[in-house]
Design a protein around this motif. Sequence first.
Motif, mmCIF file in Angstrom:
data_model
loop_
_atom_site.group_PDB
_atom_site.id
_atom_site.type_symbol
_atom_site.label_atom_id
_atom_site.label_comp_id
_atom_site.label_asym_id
_atom_site.label_seq_id
_atom_site.Cartn_x
_atom_site.Cartn_y
_atom_site.Cartn_z
ATOM 1 N N THR A 175 0.797 -1.229 0.000
ATOM 2 C CA THR A 175 0.000 0.000 0.000
ATOM 3 C C THR A 175 0.834 1.285 0.000
ATOM 4 O OG1 THR A 175 -1.784 -1.127 1.082
ATOM 5 C CG2 THR A 175 -1.807 1.235 1.233
ATOM 6 N N HIS A 178 2.230 1.937 -3.339
ATOM 7 C CA HIS A 178 1.107 2.318 -4.204
ATOM 8 C C HIS A 178 0.728 3.773 -3.937
ATOM 9 C CE1 HIS A 178 -2.981 2.549 -5.753
ATOM 10 N NE2 HIS A 178 -3.422 2.748 -4.523
ATOM 11 N N SER A 179 0.658 4.154 -2.657
ATOM 12 C CA SER A 179 0.264 5.519 -2.302
ATOM 13 C C SER A 179 1.240 6.538 -2.877
ATOM 14 C CB SER A 179 0.213 5.688 -0.775
ATOM 15 O OG SER A 179 -0.703 4.791 -0.226
ATOM 16 N N VAL A 182 0.776 6.627 -6.807
ATOM 17 C CA VAL A 182 -0.439 7.302 -7.291
ATOM 18 C C VAL A 182 -0.410 8.791 -6.952
ATOM 19 C CG1 VAL A 182 -2.003 5.356 -7.469
ATOM 20 C CG2 VAL A 182 -1.780 6.519 -5.297
ATOM 21 N N HIS A 210 -5.322 8.287 0.567
ATOM 22 C CA HIS A 210 -6.663 7.958 0.067
ATOM 23 C C HIS A 210 -7.222 6.668 0.665
ATOM 24 C CE1 HIS A 210 -3.901 5.743 -2.520
ATOM 25 N NE2 HIS A 210 -4.896 4.891 -2.726
ATOM 26 N N ASP A 211 -6.348 5.699 0.947
ATOM 27 C CA ASP A 211 -6.818 4.402 1.456
ATOM 28 C C ASP A 211 -6.613 4.260 2.962
ATOM 29 O OD1 ASP A 211 -8.003 3.227 -0.714
ATOM 30 O OD2 ASP A 211 -6.191 2.203 -1.404
ATOM 31 N N HIS A 264 -13.001 8.707 -3.844
ATOM 32 C CA HIS A 264 -12.100 8.217 -4.898
ATOM 33 C C HIS A 264 -12.610 6.948 -5.585
ATOM 34 C CE1 HIS A 264 -10.388 5.912 -1.466
ATOM 35 N NE2 HIS A 264 -9.918 5.057 -2.357
ATOM 36 N N HIS A 265 -13.691 6.337 -5.064
ATOM 37 C CA HIS A 265 -14.271 5.179 -5.763
ATOM 38 C C HIS A 265 -15.622 5.514 -6.405
ATOM 39 C CE1 HIS A 265 -11.252 2.188 -4.794
ATOM 40 N NE2 HIS A 265 -11.214 2.661 -3.560
ATOM 41 N N PHE A 289 -8.208 11.478 -9.341
ATOM 42 C CA PHE A 289 -7.529 10.404 -8.631
ATOM 43 C C PHE A 289 -7.998 9.031 -9.106
ATOM 44 C CE2 PHE A 289 -6.685 7.417 -5.318
ATOM 45 C CZ PHE A 289 -5.347 7.669 -5.071
ATOM 46 N N ASP A 293 -5.614 5.843 -9.891
ATOM 47 C CA ASP A 293 -5.754 4.698 -8.976
ATOM 48 C C ASP A 293 -5.989 3.426 -9.798
ATOM 49 O OD1 ASP A 293 -5.795 3.620 -6.394
ATOM 50 O OD2 ASP A 293 -7.963 3.850 -6.173
ATOM 51 N N ASP A 296 -2.763 2.390 -11.617
ATOM 52 C CA ASP A 296 -1.796 1.703 -10.754
ATOM 53 C C ASP A 296 -2.313 0.322 -10.343
ATOM 54 O OD1 ASP A 296 0.860 2.162 -9.476
ATOM 55 O OD2 ASP A 296 -0.300 1.501 -7.739
#
Length: 350
Positions: A175, A178-179, A182, A210-211, A264-265, A289, A293, A296
């Motif tokens: 994560t 990834h963060s 992104v 974001h997560d 973001h979803h 975003f 996202d 990635d």
Amino acid sequence: MRPRRLLVVDDDRLLCELVRTTFELEGYEVDSAYDVIEAERSLAESRPDAILLDIGLPGIDGIFYLERLRETPQTSKIPIVAISGSDEAGRAARAAGAEAFLRKPFSPLELLALITPLIREAGFGTMGTGSDVVDAANLNRLIEIGRRQHQLLNEAYAQTVAVLASALESRDFGTSRHSRRVTSYATRLTLEVAPRLLDDPSLEWGFLLHDVGKIAIPDGILLKPGRLTPPERRRMQEHAELGERLLAHVPLLNQEGARVIRSHHERWDGNGYPDRLSEESIPLGARIFAVVDALDAMTDMRPYRTPVSWDAAVEEILRCRGGHFDPDVVDGFEACEPDLYSLHMQELAA
Ligand SMILES: [Fe+2]
């Protein structure tokens, strides 16, 4: 003796509060307006001695509003200090008639040092003498204290963000990388699509965190190699709302950054979560975003599937233009895709 009055027009409530606190200590009366309608209402009620105007107000071209203030007889002579995170906007504001420009972020004490002589030159307000006028040496000292306070505050927030980011890393090895990836993609794409959004420092922290809500998702779901069952998927989807709630009381994140975390979803066609927003009701930062996202997620190794090639991921994003993703953001993505690929290669090499 009439106190000097300052009108602050900025949608950043924290900044309005900082300016109000500082200027009230110097004997000013401060009115805050978070948008143009409130500014017009305030101007109709009382005439300020100076106006602090954010050029990046939502929903209106700040330069256009500045020109209008200059053309209106009641406000044409009131000193205006324009504020923005971009020097280019500052130059445009000076050309449109602002007496001064201050680049964000700034210390309210710097603003005080700038505005006090402007009001004096304009002959507005009843300026006292002696203790009423800020002594230059004291003011410089105050500015220095203000700068240090600002720096300390920024460092404290950076540390908070770092703690949260490493908490994420401890839960899910991938994560944190990834963060970081992104965040660099999203910042580049924002520059292409809506550079003014970058004036808000919370945006980048929203990208990075974001997560953050995944902290509250059980390992059995977060790290599950196979497909999630419908109840597990619903639980996983809670991370967007949980993340926003986790950071709801962090003032510097509580703007566009918090919107990215919650939304973001969401999908352009209204089939996302948690609020099933569609099209422009989705915050722009979150629409930007969502594209990177997905990019990635497709190109990175995940527990539940192997990555696809960069070209295949790009093709998939273009295919989802106007469905999953905002068509304008996808156009921006296509334009800066070579830069995003360079960032991707740099991350692979790191
Ligand atoms: Fe997410």
